[in-house]
Design an enzyme around this catalytic site. Structure first.
Site, short mmCIF file in Angstrom:
data_model
loop_
_atom_site.label_atom_id
_atom_site.label_comp_id
_atom_site.label_asym_id
_atom_site.label_seq_id
_atom_site.Cartn_x
_atom_site.Cartn_y
_atom_site.Cartn_z
CG ASP A 68 -32.82 -11.59 26.22
OD1 ASP A 68 -32.88 -11.36 25.27
OD2 ASP A 68 -32.26 -12.92 26.73
CG ASN B 145 -38.33 -8.88 22.44
OD1 ASN B 145 -38.51 -9.50 23.34
ND2 ASN B 145 -37.93 -7.95 21.62
NE ARG C 240 -33.30 -16.41 22.88
CZ ARG C 240 -33.94 -16.07 23.92
NH1 ARG C 240 -33.37 -17.33 24.81
NH2 ARG C 240 -32.87 -14.61 24.73
CB THR D 46 -23.51 -0.37 26.96
OG1 THR D 46 -23.95 0.64 28.44
CG2 THR D 46 -22.44 0.32 26.48
CD GLU D 47 -22.73 -4.45 27.85
OE1 GLU D 47 -24.16 -4.07 28.38
OE2 GLU D 47 -22.07 -4.09 28.76
CG ASN D 48 -28.74 -4.99 22.99
OD1 ASN D 48 -29.24 -4.42 24.65
ND2 ASN D 48 -28.42 -6.63 22.98
CD1 TRP D 49 -24.78 1.08 22.57
CD2 TRP D 49 -25.40 2.05 20.93
NE1 TRP D 49 -25.26 2.79 22.86
CE2 TRP D 49 -25.84 2.53 21.69
CE3 TRP D 49 -26.15 2.24 19.62
CZ2 TRP D 49 -27.06 3.61 21.33
CZ3 TRP D 49 -26.64 3.37 19.59
CH2 TRP D 49 -27.55 4.26 20.25
NE ARG E 110 -32.08 -12.39 30.41
CZ ARG E 110 -30.36 -11.83 29.94
NH1 ARG E 110 -30.30 -11.91 30.93
NH2 ARG E 110 -30.30 -11.98 29.05
CB SER F 146 -27.28 -9.15 30.54
OG SER F 146 -27.64 -10.19 30.25
C1 IPE Z 1 -30.19 -7.83 27.60
O1 IPE Z 1 -30.51 -8.32 27.20
C2 IPE Z 1 -30.47 -6.36 27.27
C3 IPE Z 1 -31.68 -5.80 26.93
C4 IPE Z 1 -33.23 -6.88 27.47
C5 IPE Z 1 -31.71 -4.52 26.40
P1 IPE Z 1 -29.34 -9.59 25.77
O2 IPE Z 1 -30.44 -10.48 24.90
O3 IPE Z 1 -28.56 -7.53 25.08
O4 IPE Z 1 -27.98 -10.09 26.75
P2 IPE Z 1 -27.87 -10.93 26.41
O5 IPE Z 1 -26.35 -10.48 25.87
O6 IPE Z 1 -27.78 -12.32 25.90
O7 IPE Z 1 -26.50 -11.40 28.09
C1 IPE Z 2 -34.88 -8.38 24.17
O1 IPE Z 2 -34.81 -9.94 22.69
C2 IPE Z 2 -34.27 -7.24 23.66
C3 IPE Z 2 -33.03 -6.75 23.09
C4 IPE Z 2 -32.24 -6.82 24.08
C5 IPE Z 2 -33.23 -4.89 22.56
P1 IPE Z 2 -33.34 -10.14 22.06
O2 IPE Z 2 -33.12 -9.24 20.71
O3 IPE Z 2 -32.22 -10.47 23.20
O4 IPE Z 2 -34.38 -11.44 21.98
P2 IPE Z 2 -32.81 -12.63 21.39
O5 IPE Z 2 -32.69 -12.64 23.21
O6 IPE Z 2 -31.92 -12.77 20.37
O7 IPE Z 2 -33.64 -14.20 21.10
MG MG Z 3 -31.88 -11.42 23.73
#
Ligand code: IPE
Ligand code: IPE
Ligand code: MG
Length: 253
Positions: A22, A24, A26, A68-71, A190, A198
């Site tokens: 997590d 990326n 930021r 799943t939520e990243n969609w 994490r 998550s």
């Molecule tokens: C969790 O990261 C999913 C992955 C690392 C792929 P998110 O950045 O999506 O998590 P939340 O939504 O902030 O909890």
């Molecule tokens: C994790 O980094 C990668 C994925 C969830 C795919 P994020 O994209 O969640 O980065 P932040 O949390 O917004 O910094």
């Molecule tokens: Mg994130």
């Protein structure tokens, strides 16, 4: 420079390490760049972590790549992540081969585009004889999706008379999860200073040690991974017993 690797007790390694990669977005924002720049730079961290884990002798590394939520993210970011996945798998075949790493994937893979799924499947096939470490990508994955899916499968077997209700136990459930056959992760890492799970491997991490670091994923390197392992090795894993019992058991071995 002190190499933290020297402080790791190789006889007490976890067999399975899970990572929530997590931070990326930021990381990219800190440099005034688009979020996707952070995802691209996260690939180096994946390579370093995978190589470090394989060299040490860790058997399973499971990386949360897309939930799943990243969609629900903006369509262009989802698109960029999916194309990055395809190019990365393609470009990193040498890394997988050189390190004898078998690629695996868990999640609702049918929700991926056919082209993405085909690239993934081909890499899985090409590495299926590699035996040093299994690297699993959790893609379109969430634990509640996985558990729901497992419950449907078990219910179907009960209905068909393949399983008796009273015989359903921990093992039955584990065997129907996407991680069937793998040991549960003993360590979950994490990054990015978020203190939550998550929807990741909820069943499997029942007794995992949790290591949280404020390092953002694109900055995560071998030394950060070693640091997590050292932290893990300093924990007393009691599994409900008392500290005294654990010490007595240890003195007998
Ligand atoms: C969790 O990261 C999913 C992955 C690392 C792929 P998110 O950045 O999506 O998590 P939340 O939504 O902030 O909890
Ligand atoms: C994790 O980094 C990668 C994925 C969830 C795919 P994020 O994209 O969640 O980065 P932040 O949390 O917004 O910094
Ligand atoms: Mg994130």
């Amino acid at each position: 420079m002190i190499d933290l690797k020297d402080q790791i007790d190789l006889s007490k390694l976890p067999r399975h390490v899970a990572v929530i990669m997590d931070g990326n977005g930021r990381w990219a924002a800190q440099q005034g760049k688009e979020r996707v720049f952070g995802h691209q730079n996260g690939v180096t961290s994946v390579r370093e972590t995978a190589e470090a884990a394989a060299e040490l002798g860790i058997e399973y590394l499971t990386l949360y790549a897309f939930s799943t939520e990243n969609w629900n993210r903006p369509a262009d970011e989802v698109e960029a992540l999916m194309s990055l996945l395809v190019t990365t798998i393609h470009n990193e075949m040498d890394t997988l081969t050189k390190n004898n790493i078998r690629l695996n994937a868990i999640g609702d893979l049918n929700s991926l585009k056919p082209k993405t799924l085909a690239e993934l499947q081909s890499a899985i096939d090409q590495t299926k004889h590699h035996s040093r470490m299994v690297m699993t990508l959790a893609l379109s994955y969430s634990s509640r999706w996985e558990i729901t899916h497992a419950m449907q499968c078990i219910a179907r077997k009960v209905k068909n008379g393949e399983i008796a209700v009273e015989n359903i136990d921990n093992q039955t459930i584990s065997n129907h999860l996407a991680t069937a056959g793998m040991p549960d992760p003993e360590l979950l890492i994490r990054t990015s200073g978020e203190y939550r799970i998550s929807n990741y491997l909820l069943w499997q991490i029942a007794y995992a040690e949790l290591h949280f670091t404020t390092t953002l994923w694109p900055d995560f390197r071998r030394q950060n991974f070693y640091e997590a392992l050292i932290d893990f090795q300093h924990r007393e894993r009691r599994f409900g017993k008392t500290s005294q019992q654990i010490k007595t058991e240890l003195s007998k071995t």
